[in-house]
Design a protein around this motif. Sequence first.
Motif, mmCIF file in Angstrom:
data_model
loop_
_atom_site.group_PDB
_atom_site.id
_atom_site.type_symbol
_atom_site.label_atom_id
_atom_site.label_comp_id
_atom_site.label_asym_id
_atom_site.label_seq_id
_atom_site.Cartn_x
_atom_site.Cartn_y
_atom_site.Cartn_z
ATOM 1 N N PRO A 1 20.957 -9.242 -3.792
ATOM 2 C CA PRO A 1 21.370 -10.407 -5.123
ATOM 3 C C PRO A 1 20.526 -10.413 -5.873
ATOM 4 N N ARG A 2 21.206 -10.529 -7.300
ATOM 5 C CA ARG A 2 21.252 -10.180 -8.234
ATOM 6 C C ARG A 2 20.632 -12.028 -9.167
ATOM 7 N N GLY A 3 19.525 -12.385 -9.424
ATOM 8 C CA GLY A 3 18.517 -13.149 -9.401
ATOM 9 C C GLY A 3 18.197 -14.044 -8.409
ATOM 10 N N ILE A 4 17.764 -13.593 -7.787
ATOM 11 C CA ILE A 4 17.168 -14.343 -6.596
ATOM 12 C C ILE A 4 15.170 -13.686 -6.705
ATOM 13 N N GLY A 5 14.655 -13.773 -7.561
ATOM 14 C CA GLY A 5 13.108 -13.261 -7.594
ATOM 15 C C GLY A 5 12.985 -11.437 -7.597
ATOM 16 N N LYS A 6 13.073 -11.026 -7.663
ATOM 17 C CA LYS A 6 12.852 -9.075 -6.912
ATOM 18 C C LYS A 6 12.154 -9.269 -7.628
ATOM 19 N N SER A 7 12.821 -8.687 -8.818
ATOM 20 C CA SER A 7 11.960 -8.425 -10.309
ATOM 21 C C SER A 7 10.413 -9.548 -10.554
ATOM 22 N N THR A 8 10.515 -11.096 -10.592
ATOM 23 C CA THR A 8 9.675 -11.320 -10.924
ATOM 24 C C THR A 8 8.751 -11.558 -9.827
ATOM 25 N N MET A 9 8.519 -11.581 -8.887
ATOM 26 C CA MET A 9 7.906 -10.796 -7.541
ATOM 27 C C MET A 9 7.213 -9.656 -7.513
ATOM 28 N N ILE A 10 7.927 -8.607 -8.563
ATOM 29 C CA ILE A 10 6.851 -7.616 -8.066
ATOM 30 C C ILE A 10 6.311 -7.833 -9.439
ATOM 31 N N LEU A 11 6.799 -8.494 -10.264
ATOM 32 C CA LEU A 11 5.842 -8.501 -11.373
ATOM 33 C C LEU A 11 4.938 -8.966 -11.167
ATOM 34 N N GLN A 12 4.675 -9.635 -10.550
ATOM 35 C CA GLN A 12 3.574 -10.793 -10.578
ATOM 36 C C GLN A 12 2.469 -9.961 -8.978
ATOM 37 N N HIS A 13 3.244 -9.214 -8.507
ATOM 38 C CA HIS A 13 1.994 -8.797 -7.995
ATOM 39 C C HIS A 13 1.252 -7.803 -8.387
ATOM 40 N N ILE A 14 2.151 -7.370 -9.152
ATOM 41 C CA ILE A 14 1.226 -6.970 -10.780
ATOM 42 C C ILE A 14 0.506 -7.148 -11.559
ATOM 43 N N HIS B 1 -2.482 1.611 -11.503
ATOM 44 C CA HIS B 1 -1.492 2.290 -10.275
ATOM 45 C C HIS B 1 -0.581 1.792 -9.956
ATOM 46 N N HIS B 2 0.522 0.474 -11.297
ATOM 47 C CA HIS B 2 1.233 0.497 -11.452
ATOM 48 C C HIS B 2 2.514 1.084 -12.306
ATOM 49 N N LEU B 3 3.392 0.825 -12.507
ATOM 50 C CA LEU B 3 4.916 1.400 -12.778
ATOM 51 C C LEU B 3 5.886 0.306 -12.879
ATOM 52 N N TYR B 4 6.361 -0.765 -13.471
ATOM 53 C CA TYR B 4 7.269 -1.429 -12.706
ATOM 54 C C TYR B 4 8.941 -0.205 -13.322
ATOM 55 N N VAL B 5 10.019 -0.197 -12.513
ATOM 56 C CA VAL B 5 10.692 0.466 -13.067
ATOM 57 C C VAL B 5 11.835 0.240 -12.633
ATOM 58 N N SER B 6 13.043 -0.397 -13.664
ATOM 59 C CA SER B 6 14.264 -1.484 -12.978
ATOM 60 C C SER B 6 15.543 -0.541 -13.039
ATOM 61 N N ASN C 1 0.520 -1.144 0.310
ATOM 62 C CA ASN C 1 0.412 -0.334 -0.079
ATOM 63 C C ASN C 1 1.008 1.640 -0.132
ATOM 64 N N SER C 2 2.048 1.140 0.776
ATOM 65 C CA SER C 2 2.695 2.450 -0.335
ATOM 66 C C SER C 2 3.156 3.114 -1.533
ATOM 67 N N ARG C 3 3.232 4.143 -1.468
ATOM 68 C CA ARG C 3 3.591 4.782 -2.687
ATOM 69 C C ARG C 3 4.578 4.016 -3.858
ATOM 70 N N LEU C 4 5.500 4.040 -3.183
ATOM 71 C CA LEU C 4 6.336 3.595 -3.185
ATOM 72 C C LEU C 4 7.398 2.484 -2.538
ATOM 73 N N VAL C 5 7.730 1.104 -3.710
ATOM 74 C CA VAL C 5 8.423 -0.046 -2.841
ATOM 75 C C VAL C 5 9.805 -0.563 -3.539
ATOM 76 N N GLY C 6 10.857 -0.916 -3.019
ATOM 77 C CA GLY C 6 11.912 -0.366 -3.559
ATOM 78 C C GLY C 6 12.447 -2.226 -2.933
ATOM 79 N N ILE C 7 13.163 -3.229 -3.363
ATOM 80 C CA ILE C 7 12.906 -4.387 -3.117
ATOM 81 C C ILE C 7 14.821 -4.226 -3.728
ATOM 82 N N ILE C 8 16.376 -4.642 -2.622
ATOM 83 C CA ILE C 8 17.486 -4.956 -2.780
ATOM 84 C C ILE C 8 17.098 -6.047 -1.920
#
Length: 71
Positions: free
Chosen positions: A41-54, A62-67, A32-39
């Motif tokens: 290591p590479r390749g552990i599924g951060k992007s996939t998790m965010i995209l699955q939420h979207i 109200h979604h925009l994924y930016v890498s 519910n936050s306006r901005l969610v940032g996840i940090i």
Amino acid sequence: MVDIALYSYMEELLKYTPTAFSRYMLQRIDWNSRLVGIIGPRGIGKSTMILQHIIRNQTDGHHLYVSADNI
């Protein structure tokens, strides 16, 4: 105004995002936050998790994924 190319890039990523499996952290994040940032290591599924939420919550539009790779 956000560049249309960013939305096009996100839509392309969403097409190829697997949804059969999701990370346990998906349920622990306050989305519910306006901005969610996840940090992490590479390749552990951060992007996939965010995209699955979207994918699961696209109805509000109200979604925009930016890498950081695309800066």
